[in-house]
Design a protein around this motif. Structure first.
Motif, PDB file in Angstrom:
ATOM      1  N   MET A 125      -3.893  12.545  24.009  1.00 32.11           N
ATOM      2  CA  MET A 125      -4.136  12.734  22.575  1.00 32.11           C
ATOM      3  C   MET A 125      -2.974  12.112  21.803  1.00 32.11           C
ATOM      4  O   MET A 125      -2.123  12.806  21.245  1.00 32.11           O
ATOM      5  CB  MET A 125      -4.281  14.214  22.253  1.00 32.11           C
ATOM      6  CG  MET A 125      -5.413  14.911  23.009  1.00 32.11           C
ATOM      7  SD  MET A 125      -6.993  14.026  22.910  1.00 32.11           S
ATOM      8  CE  MET A 125      -7.307  14.097  21.142  1.00 32.11           C
ATOM      9  N   ALA A 126      -2.955  10.799  21.814  1.00 37.32           N
ATOM     10  CA  ALA A 126      -1.876  10.067  21.152  1.00 37.32           C
ATOM     11  C   ALA A 126      -2.455   8.779  20.597  1.00 37.32           C
ATOM     12  O   ALA A 126      -3.426   8.255  21.129  1.00 37.32           O
ATOM     13  CB  ALA A 126      -0.756   9.753  22.136  1.00 37.32           C
ATOM     14  N   ASP A 145      -0.573  16.074  24.352  1.00 41.05           N
ATOM     15  CA  ASP A 145      -1.416  16.724  25.351  1.00 41.05           C
ATOM     16  C   ASP A 145      -2.318  15.657  25.963  1.00 41.05           C
ATOM     17  O   ASP A 145      -2.827  14.788  25.254  1.00 41.05           O
ATOM     18  CB  ASP A 145      -2.276  17.806  24.681  1.00 41.05           C
ATOM     19  CG  ASP A 145      -1.493  19.087  24.447  1.00 41.05           C
ATOM     20  OD1 ASP A 145      -1.462  19.915  25.360  1.00 41.05           O
ATOM     21  OD2 ASP A 145      -0.889  19.224  23.368  1.00 41.05           O
ATOM     22  N   PHE A 147      -5.692  15.177  28.486  1.00 36.29           N
ATOM     23  CA  PHE A 147      -6.786  15.773  29.246  1.00 36.29           C
ATOM     24  C   PHE A 147      -7.036  14.939  30.499  1.00 36.29           C
ATOM     25  O   PHE A 147      -7.108  13.713  30.425  1.00 36.29           O
ATOM     26  CB  PHE A 147      -8.045  15.862  28.394  1.00 36.29           C
ATOM     27  CG  PHE A 147      -7.884  16.881  27.307  1.00 36.29           C
ATOM     28  CD1 PHE A 147      -7.934  18.231  27.600  1.00 36.29           C
ATOM     29  CD2 PHE A 147      -7.611  16.487  26.001  1.00 36.29           C
ATOM     30  CE1 PHE A 147      -7.748  19.174  26.602  1.00 36.29           C
ATOM     31  CE2 PHE A 147      -7.426  17.427  25.003  1.00 36.29           C
ATOM     32  CZ  PHE A 147      -7.490  18.775  25.306  1.00 36.29           C
ATOM     33  N   THR A 174      -3.982  18.971  30.865  1.00 37.94           N
ATOM     34  CA  THR A 174      -4.981  20.040  30.959  1.00 37.94           C
ATOM     35  C   THR A 174      -6.190  19.463  31.682  1.00 37.94           C
ATOM     36  O   THR A 174      -6.692  18.410  31.290  1.00 37.94           O
ATOM     37  CB  THR A 174      -5.424  20.500  29.549  1.00 37.94           C
ATOM     38  OG1 THR A 174      -4.279  20.940  28.819  1.00 37.94           O
ATOM     39  CG2 THR A 174      -6.438  21.642  29.635  1.00 37.94           C
ATOM     40  N   ILE A 176     -10.089  19.334  32.578  1.00 36.01           N
ATOM     41  CA  ILE A 176     -11.312  19.683  31.845  1.00 36.01           C
ATOM     42  C   ILE A 176     -12.439  18.798  32.362  1.00 36.01           C
ATOM     43  O   ILE A 176     -12.183  17.671  32.796  1.00 36.01           O
ATOM     44  CB  ILE A 176     -11.084  19.476  30.320  1.00 36.01           C
ATOM     45  CG1 ILE A 176     -12.229  20.053  29.492  1.00 36.01           C
ATOM     46  CG2 ILE A 176     -10.855  18.009  29.991  1.00 36.01           C
ATOM     47  CD1 ILE A 176     -11.916  20.080  27.989  1.00 36.01           C
ATOM     48  N   ARG A 180     -17.367  18.678  28.650  1.00 33.84           N
ATOM     49  CA  ARG A 180     -16.615  19.595  27.801  1.00 33.84           C
ATOM     50  C   ARG A 180     -15.547  18.832  27.007  1.00 33.84           C
ATOM     51  O   ARG A 180     -15.296  19.121  25.840  1.00 33.84           O
ATOM     52  CB  ARG A 180     -15.960  20.655  28.698  1.00 33.84           C
ATOM     53  CG  ARG A 180     -15.505  21.857  27.952  1.00 33.84           C
ATOM     54  CD  ARG A 180     -15.127  23.018  28.870  1.00 33.84           C
ATOM     55  NE  ARG A 180     -14.488  24.022  28.039  1.00 33.84           N
ATOM     56  CZ  ARG A 180     -15.139  25.021  27.466  1.00 33.84           C
ATOM     57  NH1 ARG A 180     -16.423  25.189  27.686  1.00 33.84           N
ATOM     58  NH2 ARG A 180     -14.495  25.859  26.678  1.00 33.84           N
ATOM     59  N   LEU A 184     -15.169  18.437  22.951  1.00 32.36           N
ATOM     60  CA  LEU A 184     -13.879  18.807  22.371  1.00 32.36           C
ATOM     61  C   LEU A 184     -13.345  17.727  21.434  1.00 32.36           C
ATOM     62  O   LEU A 184     -13.010  18.005  20.272  1.00 32.36           O
ATOM     63  CB  LEU A 184     -12.900  19.047  23.529  1.00 32.36           C
ATOM     64  CG  LEU A 184     -11.451  19.307  23.151  1.00 32.36           C
ATOM     65  CD1 LEU A 184     -11.339  20.588  22.345  1.00 32.36           C
ATOM     66  CD2 LEU A 184     -10.594  19.394  24.408  1.00 32.36           C
ATOM     67  N   HIS A 187     -14.771  17.111  18.077  1.00 37.15           N
ATOM     68  CA  HIS A 187     -14.239  18.007  17.045  1.00 37.15           C
ATOM     69  C   HIS A 187     -12.822  17.632  16.614  1.00 37.15           C
ATOM     70  O   HIS A 187     -12.526  17.567  15.435  1.00 37.15           O
ATOM     71  CB  HIS A 187     -14.223  19.458  17.554  1.00 37.15           C
ATOM     72  CG  HIS A 187     -15.561  20.111  17.532  1.00 37.15           C
ATOM     73  ND1 HIS A 187     -16.465  19.997  18.573  1.00 37.15           N
ATOM     74  CD2 HIS A 187     -16.162  20.890  16.597  1.00 37.15           C
ATOM     75  CE1 HIS A 187     -17.564  20.679  18.269  1.00 37.15           C
ATOM     76  NE2 HIS A 187     -17.407  21.228  17.084  1.00 37.15           N
ATOM     77  N   THR A 188     -11.946  17.437  17.594  1.00 37.92           N
ATOM     78  CA  THR A 188     -10.527  17.313  17.250  1.00 37.92           C
ATOM     79  C   THR A 188     -10.140  15.911  16.811  1.00 37.92           C
ATOM     80  O   THR A 188      -9.046  15.713  16.300  1.00 37.92           O
ATOM     81  CB  THR A 188      -9.629  17.700  18.447  1.00 37.92           C
ATOM     82  OG1 THR A 188      -9.868  16.786  19.527  1.00 37.92           O
ATOM     83  CG2 THR A 188      -9.916  19.114  18.904  1.00 37.92           C
ATOM     84  N   VAL A 248     -20.653  14.057  18.679  1.00 39.70           N
ATOM     85  CA  VAL A 248     -20.146  13.788  17.326  1.00 39.70           C
ATOM     86  C   VAL A 248     -21.058  14.444  16.284  1.00 39.70           C
ATOM     87  O   VAL A 248     -20.586  15.078  15.334  1.00 39.70           O
ATOM     88  CB  VAL A 248     -20.018  12.262  17.073  1.00 39.70           C
ATOM     89  CG1 VAL A 248     -19.768  11.976  15.594  1.00 39.70           C
ATOM     90  CG2 VAL A 248     -18.892  11.674  17.925  1.00 39.70           C
TER      91      VAL A 248
END
Lengths: 294, 294
Positions: A125-126, A145, A147, A174, A176, A180, A184, A187-188, A248
């Motif tokens: 997440m970068a 973070d 995934f 993490t 996952i 899923r 995720l 949304h984020t 989405v």
């Protein structure tokens, strides 16, 4: 493993994410190999200590790698997994950093698994609104973070190799599953890009010149930040949304529920509730900021 | 004008905006007087060179001022204009920095105009998601655009005094009428706060603990920036939206038009158009960034 003591990681693609990873891995546990389409960028990567070695021929790079990281746009990841499946040695591990995982995992299951090449998806997440090697910097992944998406039957060593890579540059991992994950990040991340773009269009795309001049003057730091990711690469975001449509659209419905609820409060004049809802949003975001700074 | 050579400016309210203005005016053309409700903040303002002088009694502060700037939330601006109208000397100039102008101008027309006190509204496009004197800093207004709202019959000297104040701290001023201003900031600011809050609520307010933990990990810099202003003061934003309802609802409709259009493209799979629209939003935002950095 090759003759030297260090495992060889091959970074395929040297855009913002690939080149920043090469920089982040300086002085680390890996010998950094890599490849990108443009020869001048391959030379730049050697000159600027982004890679330790490269080769004109991608297949040689893949064949020498103990661990490969594909840092390309989604459609190209899908293409490379099919096109170069034969080039990897059986037993080696391949990961990627695409923003959508289900379609990538499907391609890996089809093309890599039958050859005994282990694919484990990654998604750090970068990023920034910029792209290209000229925007790369070694701290891009700092505190991110990540995934990690294994298959149900991925061997433990393969998952651990991918996690070890990410942990070696200071990120948190993490595990996952792919579906899923896709829900995720819709949304984020994905829905935010659509909202930011719609804001940029509706605020700055005024019909007449005077209004447009006033809107330009009337936008300040709130607009700057809320709309920042509207300056992202249009083709890249088209591809991400295109490969994650149902998730989405579901994330958009969740956003609309909250947005419509605010709208009804304003229309009906229920500002006590407006204030409570806004306070709840602040509480959530403030606790996220605390989580990120921990 | 008072006996000293410098005109006296009274800053009423020492939150983020009032205290930052006192700091920005250090060493400038004005003798900085001021008042705020809490005595300990008045003492802090003297100790920290935010003001040159203060007084326990607000009416004495207003009576001594050549120019007054009311840096309070909207409902308090309305209250102070009514409550203390008698305290200003006729011929002096009063301004504010409220985010909504029509209701403030109406109150000024009712209470100040009959006494020969000249009101000219101001709205500097500056702020952060924080509030209170502890968040103040002298560079808050740096490079900001400031809207100045005169009445049709405001005397030129009054408008010029207000513009001179803003220019003295390096901001750019634009004259605009109150209604046009309120429509404008509904687009460039108010609607963004509603969207940011709805995003924070829909992304972080997940139904179960595991999803919430994943959402927290899955948010990165895109979420941080897009949602930043969701961390703003809920009471303040309730008051702003409450005092600008029709314009906020109109700005929401403009946003929805672009958002719904993106949604239809995703539903129908028209990703060529999605990419073109996203590119148009990027173009607009990139030109705004260029404008701001000029």
């Amino acid at each position: 493993m090759n003759n030297s003591e260090q495992p060889v990681i091959a970074v395929i693609g040297l855009g913002l994410l690939g080149a920043s990873l090469g920089m982040a891995l300086r002085g680390g546990a890996y010998r950094r190999s890599g490849w990108t389409r443009r020869p001048n960028i391959r030379r730049w990567a050697l000159d600027c200590d982004v890679l330790d070695e490269t080769c004109d021929d991608i297949e040689s790079v893949l064949n020498r790698a103990d661990l490969t990281l594909i840092a390309l746009p989604i459609p190209e990841i899908l293409h490379y997994l099919k096109q170069y499946a034969h080039a990897w040695r059986p037993g080696t591990v391949v990961t990627d950093l695409g923003s959508v995982k289900s379609c990538v995992m499907e391609a890996a299951a089809e093309h890599l698994a039958p050859r005994g090449v282990h694919f484990v998806g990654s998604h750090p997440m970068a990023g920034t609104e910029k792209s290209g090697p000229e925007s790369a910097f070694p701290e891009l992944y700092g505190n991110a973070d990540v995934f990690v998406c294994p298959f149900p039957d991925s061997p433990a060593f393969a998952v651990e190799q991918v996690e070890a890579l990410w942990r070696s540059i200071g990120t948190r991992t993490t595990r996952i599953d792919a579906k899923r994950h896709d829900d995720l990040v819709a949304h984020t991340s994905h829905v935010l890009h659509i909202v930011a773009s719609a804001l940029a269009l509706s605020v700055l795309g005024a019909p007449d010149a005077q209004t447009r001049a006033e809107r330009f003057a009337g936008c300040a730091t709130g607009f700057r930040d809320t709309s920042r990711i509207a300056s992202s690469n249009p083709l890249m975001w088209r591809e991400i949304v295109e490969h994650n449509r149902p998730a989405v659209l579901a994330a958009m419905r969740d956003f609309e529920e909250k947005y419509d609820s605010f709208k009804r409060m304003i229309e009906s004049g229920d500002f006590d509730r407006f204030e409570r809802e806004f306070a709840q949003g602040k509480l959530l975001r403030d606790s996220w900021v605390e989580y990120k700074n921990r």
